[in-house]
Enzyme design. Structure first.
Site, PDB file in Angstrom:
ATOM      1  N   HIS A 271      38.542  23.204  44.176  1.00  0.00           N
ATOM      2  CA  HIS A 271      38.321  21.937  44.193  1.00  0.00           C
ATOM      3  C   HIS A 271      40.312  21.762  42.658  1.00  0.00           C
ATOM      4  O   HIS A 271      39.842  22.609  42.570  1.00  0.00           O
ATOM      5  CB  HIS A 271      38.045  21.011  42.573  1.00  0.00           C
ATOM      6  CG  HIS A 271      36.576  20.891  43.577  1.00  0.00           C
ATOM      7  ND1 HIS A 271      36.051  20.435  44.475  1.00  0.00           N
ATOM      8  CD2 HIS A 271      34.796  21.231  43.512  1.00  0.00           C
ATOM      9  CE1 HIS A 271      34.812  20.478  44.489  1.00  0.00           C
ATOM     10  NE2 HIS A 271      34.244  21.187  43.506  1.00  0.00           N
TER      11      HIS A 271
ATOM     12  N   ARG B  23      39.608  42.553  37.122  1.00  0.00           N
ATOM     13  CA  ARG B  23      40.759  43.376  36.813  1.00  0.00           C
ATOM     14  C   ARG B  23      40.331  44.958  37.523  1.00  0.00           C
ATOM     15  O   ARG B  23      38.871  44.641  37.740  1.00  0.00           O
ATOM     16  CB  ARG B  23      41.474  43.758  35.711  1.00  0.00           C
ATOM     17  CG  ARG B  23      39.713  43.718  34.404  1.00  0.00           C
ATOM     18  CD  ARG B  23      40.489  44.183  32.768  1.00  0.00           C
ATOM     19  NE  ARG B  23      39.702  43.906  32.375  1.00  0.00           N
ATOM     20  CZ  ARG B  23      40.136  45.626  31.981  1.00  0.00           C
ATOM     21  NH1 ARG B  23      40.562  46.644  32.458  1.00  0.00           N
ATOM     22  NH2 ARG B  23      38.831  46.399  31.055  1.00  0.00           N
TER      23      ARG B  23
END
Length: 264
Positions: free
Chosen positions: A137, A204
């Protein structure tokens, strides 16, 4: 207790047991017959569905099947959503939009949403409730509801041999290399190199493998012993079964050393 009450209780218990067996037998039959395979595609007309591939019943939302290509020996769990395009009935052109390589596993309740190209390499394993999408979105216009604004889209690729843990989310534009591990619940975007472990939200890199150094930081546990080559399924099952004369209590007792008694 009067005899008629005892007979009534036995009759009611028998009916409950019988009904339970029939329900479970019927549900197994429904799951077996409702599964989708190359020979039994059901209501779906995929662009291709490989040999040995199976979509468990009940299936989740599935549309845009002509632009969905499934490789050989894939396992698609129950309630897995596979969609190509923003909505059913669109013409998406001549090329596949969603492609699974050979040996891909999608765990129960996973979603793969593709309006642009989403590609899984071979032998990608996904835990339950994994979410992979080429669309997200946008919220550029502050005066329009977010759900009514045109989404941002980008292709997604997941390299062969990768593992996506339960609840992992792969966002538009993500490009995962070979043999990548995505920790449970991680949210991945951008590029992840080969042989990396990622975790967190946003994800990460927490560990990588290099040819000269091995895993950095080093693994904390030794690798598991591989299954000997050439073992059959029957031999593996035999290893898991206890010996007929095994007694768990005796085994535990044998593992506990006897107490030492001080001299004198």
């Amino acid at each position: 207790m009067p005899m008629n009450e005892n007979l009534f209780s036995s009759w009611a218990a028998w009916r409950r047991r019988t009904a339970s067996r029939l329900v479970h037998r019927g549900s197994r039959w429904v799951r077996r017959v409702g599964a989708v395979t190359q020979d039994r595609p059901g209501p779906y007309r995929f662009g291709s569905i490989g040999v040995g591939t199976r979509l468990a019943f009940p299936q989740g939302t599935v549309f845009g099947e002509p632009w969905i290509h499934l490789g050989d020996h894939c396992i698609i769990g129950e309630q897995v959503t596979l969609t190509a395009g923003m909505m059913p009935g669109l013409d998406l052109g001549p090329d596949p939009v969603l492609r699974l390589g050979n040996g891909v596993v999608l765990g129960r309740g996973s979603h793969v949403i593709a309006s642009l190209a989403v590609e899984f390499g071979d032998d990608v394993f996904c835990g339950p409730y994994v979410y992979v999408t080429s669309d997200n979105h946008s919220y550029d216009d502050p005066d329009q509801p977010i759900g009514r604004q045109w989404p941002r889209s980008a292709p997604v690729s997941i390299g062969s041999g990768s593992w996506l843990g339960a609840g992992a989310v792969i966002l538009p534009g993500a490009r995962l290399g070979r043999n990548v591990v995505v920790a449970a619940g991680a949210i991945v975007r951008g590029e992840v190199p080969d042989h990396a472990v990622v975790a967190g939200a946003p994800a990460r890199i927490i560990r990588r493998w290099a040819p000269d150094e091995g895993w950095q930081p080093p693994l904390r546990t030794p690798p598991p012993k591989p299954i000997p080559a050439g073992m059959t399924a029957e031999q593996l099952m035999a290893l898991a079964e206890p010996e007929p004369d095994d007694e768990p209590g005796r085994q535990r007792a044998e593992q506990v050393p006897e107490p030492r008694v001080a001299d004198g």
